[in-house]
Design a protein around this motif. Structure first.
Motif, mmCIF file in Angstrom:
data_model
loop_
_atom_site.group_PDB
_atom_site.id
_atom_site.type_symbol
_atom_site.label_atom_id
_atom_site.label_comp_id
_atom_site.label_asym_id
_atom_site.label_seq_id
_atom_site.Cartn_x
_atom_site.Cartn_y
_atom_site.Cartn_z
ATOM 1 N N THR A 1 -33.068 -45.893 -7.647
ATOM 2 C CA THR A 1 -33.350 -44.450 -7.654
ATOM 3 C C THR A 1 -32.219 -43.644 -7.008
ATOM 4 O O THR A 1 -32.450 -42.581 -6.438
ATOM 5 N N ARG A 2 -31.000 -44.112 -7.078
ATOM 6 C CA ARG A 2 -29.905 -43.465 -6.355
ATOM 7 C C ARG A 2 -29.567 -42.074 -6.894
ATOM 8 O O ARG A 2 -28.974 -41.246 -6.171
ATOM 9 N N LEU A 3 -29.943 -41.749 -8.142
ATOM 10 C CA LEU A 3 -29.620 -40.430 -8.677
ATOM 11 C C LEU A 3 -30.324 -39.311 -7.922
ATOM 12 O O LEU A 3 -29.938 -38.139 -8.052
ATOM 13 N N GLN A 4 -31.344 -39.646 -7.115
ATOM 14 C CA GLN A 4 -32.026 -38.609 -6.341
ATOM 15 C C GLN A 4 -31.092 -37.903 -5.371
ATOM 16 O O GLN A 4 -31.409 -36.825 -4.860
ATOM 17 N N MET A 5 -29.914 -38.467 -5.121
ATOM 18 C CA MET A 5 -28.970 -37.869 -4.186
ATOM 19 C C MET A 5 -28.043 -36.849 -4.838
ATOM 20 O O MET A 5 -27.288 -36.175 -4.149
ATOM 21 N N ALA A 6 -28.060 -36.752 -6.175
ATOM 22 C CA ALA A 6 -27.231 -35.775 -6.874
ATOM 23 C C ALA A 6 -27.994 -34.470 -7.063
ATOM 24 O O ALA A 6 -29.223 -34.461 -7.163
ATOM 25 N N TRP A 7 -27.263 -33.361 -7.120
ATOM 26 C CA TRP A 7 -27.881 -32.039 -7.262
ATOM 27 C C TRP A 7 -28.037 -31.652 -8.726
ATOM 28 O O TRP A 7 -27.162 -31.928 -9.550
ATOM 29 N N LEU A 8 -29.137 -30.968 -9.036
ATOM 30 C CA LEU A 8 -29.346 -30.424 -10.382
ATOM 31 C C LEU A 8 -28.805 -28.997 -10.429
ATOM 32 O O LEU A 8 -29.503 -28.018 -10.691
ATOM 33 N N GLU A 9 -27.520 -28.894 -10.130
ATOM 34 C CA GLU A 9 -26.801 -27.624 -10.123
ATOM 35 C C GLU A 9 -25.364 -27.921 -10.523
ATOM 36 O O GLU A 9 -24.724 -28.805 -9.940
ATOM 37 N N GLU A 10 -24.845 -27.203 -11.493
ATOM 38 C CA GLU A 10 -23.511 -27.480 -12.010
ATOM 39 C C GLU A 10 -22.426 -27.021 -11.040
ATOM 40 O O GLU A 10 -22.624 -26.119 -10.223
ATOM 41 N N THR B 1 -42.316 -38.932 -8.257
ATOM 42 C CA THR B 1 -42.658 -38.014 -7.168
ATOM 43 C C THR B 1 -42.869 -36.583 -7.640
ATOM 44 O O THR B 1 -43.367 -35.751 -6.873
ATOM 45 N N SER B 2 -42.500 -36.271 -8.887
ATOM 46 C CA SER B 2 -42.791 -34.939 -9.426
ATOM 47 C C SER B 2 -44.262 -34.770 -9.758
ATOM 48 O O SER B 2 -44.726 -33.652 -10.004
ATOM 49 N N GLY B 3 -45.005 -35.877 -9.794
ATOM 50 C CA GLY B 3 -46.401 -35.846 -10.203
ATOM 51 C C GLY B 3 -46.595 -35.983 -11.699
ATOM 52 O O GLY B 3 -47.729 -35.974 -12.190
ATOM 53 N N GLU B 4 -45.491 -36.128 -12.427
ATOM 54 C CA GLU B 4 -45.535 -36.287 -13.881
ATOM 55 C C GLU B 4 -44.997 -37.653 -14.271
ATOM 56 O O GLU B 4 -44.339 -38.334 -13.479
ATOM 57 N N ARG B 5 -45.269 -38.030 -15.522
ATOM 58 C CA ARG B 5 -44.725 -39.275 -16.070
ATOM 59 C C ARG B 5 -43.474 -38.955 -16.886
ATOM 60 O O ARG B 5 -43.509 -38.088 -17.767
ATOM 61 N N PRO C 1 -36.292 -36.643 -9.227
ATOM 62 C CA PRO C 1 -37.414 -37.288 -8.534
ATOM 63 C C PRO C 1 -36.945 -38.407 -7.610
ATOM 64 O O PRO C 1 -35.908 -39.041 -7.848
ATOM 65 N N GLY C 2 -37.731 -38.654 -6.577
ATOM 66 C CA GLY C 2 -37.391 -39.713 -5.625
ATOM 67 C C GLY C 2 -37.769 -41.095 -6.091
ATOM 68 O O GLY C 2 -37.362 -42.091 -5.489
ATOM 69 N N THR C 3 -38.575 -41.187 -7.166
ATOM 70 C CA THR C 3 -38.966 -42.472 -7.733
ATOM 71 C C THR C 3 -38.918 -42.359 -9.249
ATOM 72 O O THR C 3 -38.723 -41.277 -9.807
#
Length: 625
Positions: free
Chosen positions: A466-475, A251-255, A99-101
């Motif tokens: 929120t810097r982790l938003q720049m990493a990919w969720l792909e191994e 930003t996913s719309g979830e908590r 997420p971006g936030t």
């Protein structure tokens, strides 16, 4: 050439930053006998207060420093992913992107410890001496720039309905208030002032004693070390971990709750690295490593002719086309090769990416027409691997399109953030350069931990980053989300040498645009120097600038606008027409909308110092004498 301001010159000290209060605070430290590093730390903490939409203490800051007579070093203030931040965990939550936030996007905070390490190792002032300016503006108030109020207005409903601790600080009248800060009225952050006052009290108590001379220096260092310990294990760490554990709308719309733990904070500290360098036309450019996007700047230079005389006419359509197409190639390599996570490709092949053999092949890809493809290279014969999301957006789907445009895919606005109502944002950053009379020089790009990224930690007065938003969720990628590894950041300060001597420090906010605006600025300085016989910093900053979004963006939702080129309206109409004829999808933005550059310089022969700052946004200033 007419410029908006003079290039300042003097012999005592020069400061340039993205906010006049930070610049003047740094100058006050120089006037009080401090050096460039003392001044930078003071300015860095002031930027947390006066540009809270662009940076904060729990964000990050890469710093390139050149102590007088010493080696150029990079101080890494980019924290890694927490131990619990695995691809499997985020995927189990149904996420395809970080997420971006919100707390899921929070890396281990890096900015505070980096500033402390700089002060400890290279400064001369006490912690109280450098923090007093930020405490004063937080406690007594400062008149906020318009963009602070505009940013708060964008996320006002989020603050009112979901993030009451942020409303407490940034809405007039607190959580029940409905108006953002106004220019001309004082904005205060008493919780932040109280945090720094408590930190100082605990650091002084933890260090103990009084002293002068050598004993005084030991006490100064002991207090800084005590403050670092308070941040890592004391009341600040406890509050940060509590905040990470609070379910937060993102930003996913979830908590979601975050992964940051006490062990993550306790186990990390800022550290030094060697810069990545490249020699071009008598200059040596120093950048942070490929955990940043810094080498993109160097790759763009490597794609240019080896002789500056072979460059197309400055500002011509051929010149802009060459730089834009080179940028696309370098950014494609960034997507395939840069990162701190290792991945199946192993370590980042910087030597090959900057080699003449590799760039001779890459230059042949730059034709007369604009490219609409994402074309990473094969350094050393290795096959590039792109994230599936990057492949999808490059093909015209899977995260681009309207969603990206709404987030500012073709954003104009001087490097200020484009913010969605859910807090999603891109390009939020500050910049700071300092040089002193002894020849110490520094360039720093603070960012992250901005007010729209996460709720304000009630006990502290500032949010997580929120810097982790720049990493990919792909191994298996160099920039895969990996515990203990840094997400690839866009932050990219610059330092330039001539004949091995530091001459110029510069940089800009702007996310993915930073190493586009900086290349044009640097070439402007080089070419103007050849014609005028001096470093015309202000002229190079004021020259019409541009950027392309022809590669996957670093900020959520990671979109791309193939073939795009955004230019300032001051660019000559015939140049714009020729760029369109070459196939560029040109958007003409505002006359002063591209970049927030800062720069300082020192002539090693005469000792004359120079400084300049960007007029765009009407808040960056250089000061000096």
């Amino acid at each position: 050439m007419f410029t908006t301001r003079p290039t300042l010159q003097g012999t005592f000290g020069m400061v340039s930053s993205t906010h006049w209060l930070a610049s003047q605070s740094a100058m006050a430290v120089l006037e009080d006998g401090g050096n460039a590093f003392d001044a930078a730390v003071a300015a860095g903490f002031v930027l947390h207060v006066v540009e809270p939409h662009l940076n904060g203490p729990a964000g990050e800051v890469p710093i390139i420093l050149a102590p007088a007579g010493g080696d150029v070093r990079v101080l890494c203030g980019q924290g890694p992913a927490p131990a619990g931040a695995t691809v499997a965990h985020y995927r189990s939550l149904g996420l395809d992107l970080v997420p971006g936030t919100g707390p899921l996007a929070a890396a281990v905070p890096g900015a505070f410890d980096a500033w402390m390490l700089l002060l400890r190792d290279h400064g001369t002032k006490s912690l109280a001496d450098v923090l007093k300016y930020a405490i004063g503006y937080a406690e007594d108030g400062h008149a906020p720039v318009e963009r602070v109020g505009e940013t708060v207005e964008t996320v006002r409903r989020l603050f009112e309905e979901e993030w009451p601790s942020s409303a407490e600080v940034y809405l007039r009248g607190g959580p029940g208030g409905d108006e953002p800060p106004r220019t001309g009225e004082l904005l205060r952050n008493p919780a932040l002032a109280a945090t720094w006052r408590r930190l100082l009290a605990e650091a002084e108590a933890g260090a103990g004693g009084v002293g002068r001379g050598e004993a005084g220096e030991r006490l100064r260092v002991a207090q800084i070390e005590a403050a670092r310990e308070v941040w890592r294990t004391g009341f600040i760490a406890e509050a940060l971990v509590r905040q990470a554990g609070r379910p937060t709308l993102d930003t996913s719309g979830e908590r979601h709750v975050g992964t940051l733990s006490a062990e993550d904070l306790r186990g990390w500290s800022a550290f030094y690295e060697d810069p990545v360098t490249y020699d071009w036309n008598g200059w040596t450019l120093c950048k942070a490593g490929a955990w940043s996007q810094g080498p993109v700047f160097l790759q763009q230079l490597a794609l240019l002719p080896r002789d500056v005389a072979e460059l197309p006419a400055y500002g011509s359509a051929e010149y802009v086309h060459l730089l834009v197409e080179g940028c696309k190639l370098a950014m494609a390599d960034r997507e395939a090769w840069y990162g701190d996570a290792g991945g199946s490709a192993g370590s980042v092949p910087i030597r090959e990416l900057l080699s003449e053999e590799y760039n001779a092949r890459r230059r042949k890809l730059i034709g007369d027409e604009a490219s609409y493809e994402l074309r990473p290279g094969s350094p050393g014969g290795r096959e590039p691997r792109l994230a599936a999301h990057a492949v999808a957006v490059a093909a015209g789907g899977g995260g681009g399109g309207a969603g990206f445009d709404a987030m500012g895919g073709a954003a104009v606005g001087g490097g200020e953030p484009t913010v969605a109502g859910d807090g999603g944002t891109r390009g939020d950053t500050c910049h700071l350069d300092v040089v002193d009379r002894w020849g110490n020089m520094l360039s720093a790009t603070p960012s992250g931990g901005w007010l729209q990224s996460n709720p304000v930690v009630p006990e502290l007065g500032f949010p997580l980053g929120t810097r982790l938003q720049m990493a990919w969720l792909e191994e298996g990628l160099p920039n895969s989300l990996t515990p203990g590894r840094r997400p690839r950041t866009t932050l990219t300060p610059s330092l330039a040498l001539r004949d091995g001597v530091p001459v110029m420090a510069f940089g800009t906010p702007g996310g993915d645009q930073q190493d586009q605006w900086q290349v044009h600025f640097f070439l402007g300085v080089v070419l103007r120097d050849a014609v005028r016989g001096g470093l015309d910093l202000q002229g190079a900053i004021d020259a019409p600038n541009w950027h392309t979004d022809g590669f996957p963006g670093s900020f959520h939702p990671r979109g791309m606008r193939a073939g795009s080129l955004t230019v300032e309206s001051r660019m000559a109409p015939e140049v714009v027409a020729e760029l369109r004829r070459r196939g560029h999808d040109v958007l003409v933005g505002g006359a002063w909308s591209e970049g927030r550059l800062c720069a300082v310089a020192r002539d090693p022969g005469s000792g004359v110092l120079s400084g300049a700052a960007n007029p765009r946004g009407m808040q960056g200033y250089a000061v000096g004498r």
